[in-house]
Design a protein around this motif. Structure first.
Motif, PDB file in Angstrom:
ATOM      1  N   UNK A 210       0.820  -1.217   0.000  1.00  0.00           N
ATOM      2  CA  UNK A 210       0.000   0.000   0.000  1.00  0.00           C
ATOM      3  C   UNK A 210       0.847   1.258   0.000  1.00  0.00           C
ATOM      4  N   UNK A 211       2.003   1.216   0.658  1.00  0.00           N
ATOM      5  CA  UNK A 211       2.826   2.420   0.780  1.00  0.00           C
ATOM      6  C   UNK A 211       4.049   2.413  -0.127  1.00  0.00           C
ATOM      7  N   UNK A 212       4.045   1.539  -1.134  1.00  0.00           N
ATOM      8  CA  UNK A 212       5.036   1.669  -2.195  1.00  0.00           C
ATOM      9  C   UNK A 212       6.153   0.667  -2.197  1.00  0.00           C
ATOM     10  N   UNK A 213       6.122  -0.343  -1.319  1.00  0.00           N
ATOM     11  CA  UNK A 213       7.180  -1.331  -1.289  1.00  0.00           C
ATOM     12  C   UNK A 213       6.848  -2.566  -2.113  1.00  0.00           C
ATOM     13  N   UNK A 303       1.741  -0.991  15.183  1.00  0.00           N
ATOM     14  CA  UNK A 303       3.108  -0.498  14.989  1.00  0.00           C
ATOM     15  C   UNK A 303       3.485  -0.463  13.509  1.00  0.00           C
ATOM     16  N   UNK A 304       2.930  -1.391  12.727  1.00  0.00           N
ATOM     17  CA  UNK A 304       3.175  -1.347  11.293  1.00  0.00           C
ATOM     18  C   UNK A 304       2.634  -0.070  10.673  1.00  0.00           C
ATOM     19  N   UNK A 305       1.423   0.296  11.079  1.00  0.00           N
ATOM     20  CA  UNK A 305       0.826   1.528  10.520  1.00  0.00           C
ATOM     21  C   UNK A 305       1.584   2.768  10.974  1.00  0.00           C
ATOM     22  N   UNK A 306       2.072   2.758  12.222  1.00  0.00           N
ATOM     23  CA  UNK A 306       2.738   3.941  12.767  1.00  0.00           C
ATOM     24  C   UNK A 306       4.188   4.061  12.332  1.00  0.00           C
ATOM     25  N   UNK A 307       4.879   2.930  12.126  1.00  0.00           N
ATOM     26  CA  UNK A 307       6.311   2.977  11.849  1.00  0.00           C
ATOM     27  C   UNK A 307       6.698   2.363  10.505  1.00  0.00           C
ATOM     28  N   UNK A 308       6.112   1.222  10.158  1.00  0.00           N
ATOM     29  CA  UNK A 308       6.455   0.595   8.888  1.00  0.00           C
ATOM     30  C   UNK A 308       5.958   1.420   7.705  1.00  0.00           C
ATOM     31  N   UNK A 309       4.720   1.917   7.776  1.00  0.00           N
ATOM     32  CA  UNK A 309       4.171   2.694   6.662  1.00  0.00           C
ATOM     33  C   UNK A 309       5.034   3.908   6.331  1.00  0.00           C
ATOM     34  N   UNK A 310       5.401   4.778   7.299  1.00  0.00           N
ATOM     35  CA  UNK A 310       6.266   5.904   6.942  1.00  0.00           C
ATOM     36  C   UNK A 310       7.656   5.473   6.512  1.00  0.00           C
ATOM     37  N   UNK A 311       8.151   4.368   7.048  1.00  0.00           N
ATOM     38  CA  UNK A 311       9.465   3.886   6.639  1.00  0.00           C
ATOM     39  C   UNK A 311       9.457   3.486   5.163  1.00  0.00           C
ATOM     40  N   UNK A 320       8.307  10.668   4.614  1.00  0.00           N
ATOM     41  CA  UNK A 320       7.777   9.672   5.531  1.00  0.00           C
ATOM     42  C   UNK A 320       6.473  10.145   6.164  1.00  0.00           C
ATOM     43  N   UNK A 321       6.389  11.443   6.437  1.00  0.00           N
ATOM     44  CA  UNK A 321       5.191  11.983   7.058  1.00  0.00           C
ATOM     45  C   UNK A 321       3.948  11.859   6.208  1.00  0.00           C
ATOM     46  N   UNK A 322       4.127  11.653   4.882  1.00  0.00           N
ATOM     47  CA  UNK A 322       2.965  11.519   4.005  1.00  0.00           C
ATOM     48  C   UNK A 322       2.129  10.301   4.357  1.00  0.00           C
ATOM     49  N   UNK A 323       2.742   9.329   5.020  1.00  0.00           N
ATOM     50  CA  UNK A 323       2.011   8.122   5.391  1.00  0.00           C
ATOM     51  C   UNK A 323       1.231   8.277   6.688  1.00  0.00           C
ATOM     52  N   UNK A 324       1.431   9.399   7.366  1.00  0.00           N
ATOM     53  CA  UNK A 324       0.734   9.610   8.640  1.00  0.00           C
ATOM     54  C   UNK A 324      -0.186  10.817   8.485  1.00  0.00           C
TER      55      UNK A 324
END
Length: 341
Positions: A210-213, A303-311, A320-324
């Motif tokens: 979802x976040x580009x990986x 934790x995935x949504x808070x840390x993995x998504x911006x990573x 990275x902030x675009x994911x939050x």
């Protein structure tokens, strides 16, 4: 243990884009631009009709009724190639180029045909129904800035710029490792005493996509130190980022960090003061990022949504902030006397 804001700052500092590459437009959806998209032409390329009707000289329909001879037709992609003289008009369709000399389109609904004549007998309204050359954009205009993810609207703009390919950031390659003797492949757990379906890696893989990986491998591993170390070494060969789930606490079989020890794991953050999800950690091994998530599905997804998504977003070229997408919200309930809801 550190606070959430400090942990997020460390995640953002680690989430820097990878290499640039050029891809054809058909392979670009979801990618993040590494260079601007510049228009290669004017749009529209000429004055163009915005309606179906008749292209006229406005001065020749100033007094009504008016009769003009229809001398040809203009279609999108195949304009009228003749000459429109005095007293002439041209049948025209939406998106078609305006004939030379015409400066207005009269919509077909208020025009009556009489053989090869067009009769204008009703009030024509105030609209000219002409899209001026370059009114969308001009050749050389920047249509999309670097850092823009190519969503459906951006894809339209890139194609309209007449670009066959775009320069984007490479997608981060991610390996997901789920650890735990108790885990079984979904569909088999009911027949194995003490087993539970391994569910976390499927949610984590979906979050990464979802976040580009790009998830290159998703593996389920037993709590065996030698097998875990071998899997860790292989994952570091394959990936830009390794995500390991489970084994993040202090039990006798919690090997998630230890499995990367032979690869020289250096921690960036360890434990965050949030609940659920306190055991989350981030490190580097052999120059690759390793993120450890709890094994509990709820904790892992939080934790995935808070840390993995911006990573992943940062590695793929976005900020990275675009994911939050934080946004303020009003509480439904008032606080009680002791400040409790």
């Amino acid at each position: 243990m550190i606070g959430f804001d400090e942990a997020l700052a460390l995640i953002e500092a680690a989430a820097t884009p990878l290499d640039r590459e050029t891809v054809v437009l058909a392979d670009a959806p979801g990618r993040v631009l590494a260079a601007p998209v510049v228009a290669g032409l004017d749009s529209p390329a000429s004055d163009t009709s915005a309606m179906d009707g008749y292209a006229v000289r406005e001065a020749e329909v100033a007094a009504l009724p008016a009769r003009l001879r229809v001398v040809g037709e203009s279609f999108a992609g195949r304009g009228f190639d003749g000459r429109m003289g005095p007293g002439d008009c041209v049948r025209i369709f939406t998106g078609a180029p305006m004939p030379q000399g015409a400066d207005r389109v009269i919509i077909q609904e208020i025009v009556r045909r009489d053989g090869d004549m067009a009769v204008f007998g009703h009030a024509l309204g105030g609209g000219r129904h002409v899209r001026a050359m370059g009114s969308d954009f001009r050749k050389g205009d920047i249509l999309l800035e670097p850092g823009r993810r190519l969503d459906p609207r951006a894809m339209v703009a890139a194609a309209a710029a007449d670009r066959a390919a775009v320069e984007v950031w490479r997608r981060p390659r991610v390996v997901v490792l789920g650890t735990g003797d108790e885990l079984a492949e979904p569909g088999t757990a009911a027949g194995i005493p003490g087993a539970i379906p391994e569910s976390v890696s499927f949610g984590v893989a979906a979050l990464i996509a979802q976040y580009g990986g790009e998830v290159v491998t998703r593996r389920r591993l037993p709590d065996d130190p030698q097998a875990l170390e071998a899997a860790a070494a292989e994952a570091l060969d394959e990936a830009d980022l390794v995500v390991v789930t489970g084994g993040a606490s202090v039990g006798e079989k919690d090997y998630a960090r230890a499995m990367f020890g032979p690869a020289g794991l250096e921690l960036v953050l360890s434990k965050v003061a949030i609940k659920p999800g306190k055991p989350v950690w981030l490190g580097r091994a052999r120059g690759k990022l390793v993120l450890g998530l709890p094994g509990n599905p709820t904790s892992a997804m939080v934790t995935g949504r808070l840390f993995l998504a911006p990573l992943v977003a940062g590695l793929s070229g976005e900020t990275a902030g675009a994911a939050l997408g934080w946004r303020p919200a009003r509480l439904v309930l008032d606080k009680g006397p002791a400040g409790q809801l």
